[in-house]
Design a protein around this motif. Structure first.
Motif, PDB file in Angstrom:
ATOM      1  N   LEU A 184       0.846  -1.191   0.000  1.00  0.00           N
ATOM      2  CA  LEU A 184       0.000   0.000   0.000  1.00  0.00           C
ATOM      3  C   LEU A 184       0.879   1.237   0.000  1.00  0.00           C
ATOM      4  O   LEU A 184       1.885   1.299   0.709  1.00  0.00           O
ATOM      5  CB  LEU A 184      -0.914   0.019   1.231  1.00  0.00           C
ATOM      6  CG  LEU A 184      -1.916   1.178   1.271  1.00  0.00           C
ATOM      7  CD1 LEU A 184      -3.081   0.897   0.333  1.00  0.00           C
ATOM      8  CD2 LEU A 184      -2.427   1.411   2.681  1.00  0.00           C
ATOM      9  N   CYS A 185       0.450   2.230  -0.788  1.00  0.00           N
ATOM     10  CA  CYS A 185       1.185   3.482  -0.895  1.00  0.00           C
ATOM     11  C   CYS A 185       0.226   4.637  -0.648  1.00  0.00           C
ATOM     12  O   CYS A 185      -0.906   4.624  -1.125  1.00  0.00           O
ATOM     13  CB  CYS A 185       1.842   3.608  -2.263  1.00  0.00           C
ATOM     14  SG  CYS A 185       2.878   5.079  -2.465  1.00  0.00           S
ATOM     15  N   GLY A 186       0.685   5.625   0.101  1.00  0.00           N
ATOM     16  CA  GLY A 186      -0.125   6.805   0.379  1.00  0.00           C
ATOM     17  C   GLY A 186       0.752   7.968   0.783  1.00  0.00           C
ATOM     18  O   GLY A 186       1.925   7.790   1.125  1.00  0.00           O
ATOM     19  N   ASP A 187       0.186   9.175   0.754  1.00  0.00           N
ATOM     20  CA  ASP A 187       0.966  10.339   1.148  1.00  0.00           C
ATOM     21  C   ASP A 187       0.980  10.469   2.672  1.00  0.00           C
ATOM     22  O   ASP A 187       0.423   9.650   3.402  1.00  0.00           O
ATOM     23  CB  ASP A 187       0.434  11.607   0.481  1.00  0.00           C
ATOM     24  CG  ASP A 187      -1.039  11.848   0.791  1.00  0.00           C
ATOM     25  OD1 ASP A 187      -1.517  11.350   1.824  1.00  0.00           O
ATOM     26  OD2 ASP A 187      -1.704  12.535   0.000  1.00  0.00           O
ATOM     27  N   ILE A 204       0.277  -6.099   5.640  1.00  0.00           N
ATOM     28  CA  ILE A 204       0.330  -5.375   4.371  1.00  0.00           C
ATOM     29  C   ILE A 204       1.544  -4.443   4.408  1.00  0.00           C
ATOM     30  O   ILE A 204       1.630  -3.558   5.266  1.00  0.00           O
ATOM     31  CB  ILE A 204      -0.960  -4.554   4.140  1.00  0.00           C
ATOM     32  CG1 ILE A 204      -2.182  -5.470   4.121  1.00  0.00           C
ATOM     33  CG2 ILE A 204      -0.862  -3.764   2.839  1.00  0.00           C
ATOM     34  CD1 ILE A 204      -3.499  -4.720   3.986  1.00  0.00           C
ATOM     35  N   LYS A 205       2.469  -4.657   3.520  1.00  0.00           N
ATOM     36  CA  LYS A 205       3.613  -3.756   3.421  1.00  0.00           C
ATOM     37  C   LYS A 205       3.117  -2.382   2.970  1.00  0.00           C
ATOM     38  O   LYS A 205       2.184  -2.285   2.162  1.00  0.00           O
ATOM     39  CB  LYS A 205       4.645  -4.296   2.437  1.00  0.00           C
ATOM     40  CG  LYS A 205       5.231  -5.642   2.835  1.00  0.00           C
ATOM     41  CD  LYS A 205       6.229  -6.126   1.798  1.00  0.00           C
ATOM     42  CE  LYS A 205       6.806  -7.482   2.175  1.00  0.00           C
ATOM     43  NZ  LYS A 205       7.769  -7.966   1.154  1.00  0.00           N
ATOM     44  N   HIS A 206       3.757  -1.341   3.438  1.00  0.00           N
ATOM     45  CA  HIS A 206       3.278   0.005   3.103  1.00  0.00           C
ATOM     46  C   HIS A 206       4.439   0.977   2.972  1.00  0.00           C
ATOM     47  O   HIS A 206       5.489   0.813   3.603  1.00  0.00           O
ATOM     48  CB  HIS A 206       2.283   0.508   4.159  1.00  0.00           C
ATOM     49  CG  HIS A 206       2.809   0.489   5.555  1.00  0.00           C
ATOM     50  ND1 HIS A 206       2.819  -0.656   6.331  1.00  0.00           N
ATOM     51  CD2 HIS A 206       3.347   1.460   6.326  1.00  0.00           C
ATOM     52  CE1 HIS A 206       3.319  -0.397   7.510  1.00  0.00           C
ATOM     53  NE2 HIS A 206       3.668   0.891   7.541  1.00  0.00           N
ATOM     54  N   THR A 207       4.220   1.965   2.119  1.00  0.00           N
ATOM     55  CA  THR A 207       5.164   3.061   1.910  1.00  0.00           C
ATOM     56  C   THR A 207       4.399   4.354   2.119  1.00  0.00           C
ATOM     57  O   THR A 207       3.676   4.815   1.234  1.00  0.00           O
ATOM     58  CB  THR A 207       5.770   3.003   0.496  1.00  0.00           C
ATOM     59  OG1 THR A 207       6.481   1.764   0.328  1.00  0.00           O
ATOM     60  CG2 THR A 207       6.717   4.171   0.271  1.00  0.00           C
ATOM     61  N   ILE A 208       4.536   4.918   3.319  1.00  0.00           N
ATOM     62  CA  ILE A 208       3.853   6.153   3.701  1.00  0.00           C
ATOM     63  C   ILE A 208       4.874   7.053   4.384  1.00  0.00           C
ATOM     64  O   ILE A 208       5.512   6.625   5.364  1.00  0.00           O
ATOM     65  CB  ILE A 208       2.666   5.875   4.643  1.00  0.00           C
ATOM     66  CG1 ILE A 208       1.660   4.925   3.982  1.00  0.00           C
ATOM     67  CG2 ILE A 208       1.984   7.174   5.044  1.00  0.00           C
ATOM     68  CD1 ILE A 208       0.512   4.515   4.889  1.00  0.00           C
TER      69      ILE A 208
END
Length: 281
Positions: A184-187, A204-208
């Motif tokens: 998951l990607c988000g600002d 869930i891997k995430h890039t925030i």
């Protein structure tokens, strides 16, 4: 593809007008954003087109068709689960969107599911004025997987969990629907501790990005503040995919500007726009 989910052409009281003609009228109005009364005569009576759209929005038919299209795309391997991005769209509400009666909308028939009635009708005041906000999750192919409509002044972070909970792609072969993306990607608006705990719990891997106030608080506490959150700039660059999804939805004038008084009808309008993006691809 969606015919099995549409009502039968013959109903109580007589034969319905052809679905193809009526849906073409709905798509024409979705693209142009004109008032329902100004629909060209080739689509038949405007009241018939509007009533059909209202009924299909109220009983969840549009959502069923969208899930069927997503299920077929997933079976063919055309959904990119490797990265799902979350973001929001602010839609300016027209002055005609105000003034809805404060009572639940009438159900089309006894067998239909209840309508998703909101007391606030997803209308609010924000910097942009009288607005609604669409919180959505889009996959790597720049198509919306799920969305939630709220008043325009509502924040993004509290809605992330609800949006991810709306992701349910059925499996034609049977079994539980697909609900979890790989990444998951988000600002930085989605960088709350509550959201990160939720993502870790669901694995869930995430890039925030880490918000500045959280980073300053962590550094102030020293070793007790914990380690900094991981951040991959290369993955974060793909967040532009959700921006393209937003541009695709806002290409429909009936989505870019909300004219509907009822939130469930506007929900159906956005669902038809999302369905159109899936069918184009």
């Amino acid at each position: 593809m969606g015919r099995p989910h549409l009502p039968k052409d013959v109903g109580r009281g007589g034969r319905w007008k052809c679905h193809r003609i009526v849906i073409n009228g709905i798509l024409f109005r979705l693209r142009t954003g004109i008032p329902w009364r100004d629909l060209p005569s080739r689509f038949g009576k405007w009241q018939t087109v509007f009533d059909r759209h209202r009924r299909l929005s109220a009983d969840g038919t549009w959502e069923q068709v969208l899930r069927a299209v997503q299920a077929d795309a997933d079976a063919e391997g055309r959904i990119d689960w490797s990265l799902v991005s979350v973001d929001s769209i602010v839609c300016r509400a027209h002055q005609h969107a105000a003034g809805a009666r404060r009572r639940p909308p009438r159900r089309p028939d006894k067998r239909a599911r209840p309508t998703r009635h909101r007391s606030d009708e997803a209308l609010g005041r924000s910097r942009g004025g009288f607005t609604s906000k669409i919180h959505l999750a889009s996959e790597g192919g720049r198509r919306p997987l799920a969305f939630v409509i709220t008043p325009g002044q509502w924040g993004d972070a509290p809605q992330m969990i609800e949006v991810l909970g709306q992701i349910r792609v059925p499996r034609p072969s049977g079994g539980h629907p697909r609900t979890r993306p790989d990444h998951l990607c988000g600002d930085r608006a989605y960088g709350s501790r509550r959201n990160r705990r939720y993502l870790r719990r669901r694995q869930i891997k995430h890039t925030i990005p880490e918000p500045a106030n959280q980073r300053a608080n962590r550094q102030r506490r020293g070793s007790e503040g914990g380690r900094p959150t991981g951040f991959d700039r290369q993955v974060y660059r793909r967040r532009k995919e959700t921006e393209r999804t937003i541009n695709g939805l806002k290409g429909f004038r009936a989505v870019a500007t909300r004219f509907e008084k009822r939130a469930y009808i506007f929900q159906g309008t956005v669902t038809v726009a999302a369905l159109r993006l899936w069918l184009r691809s």
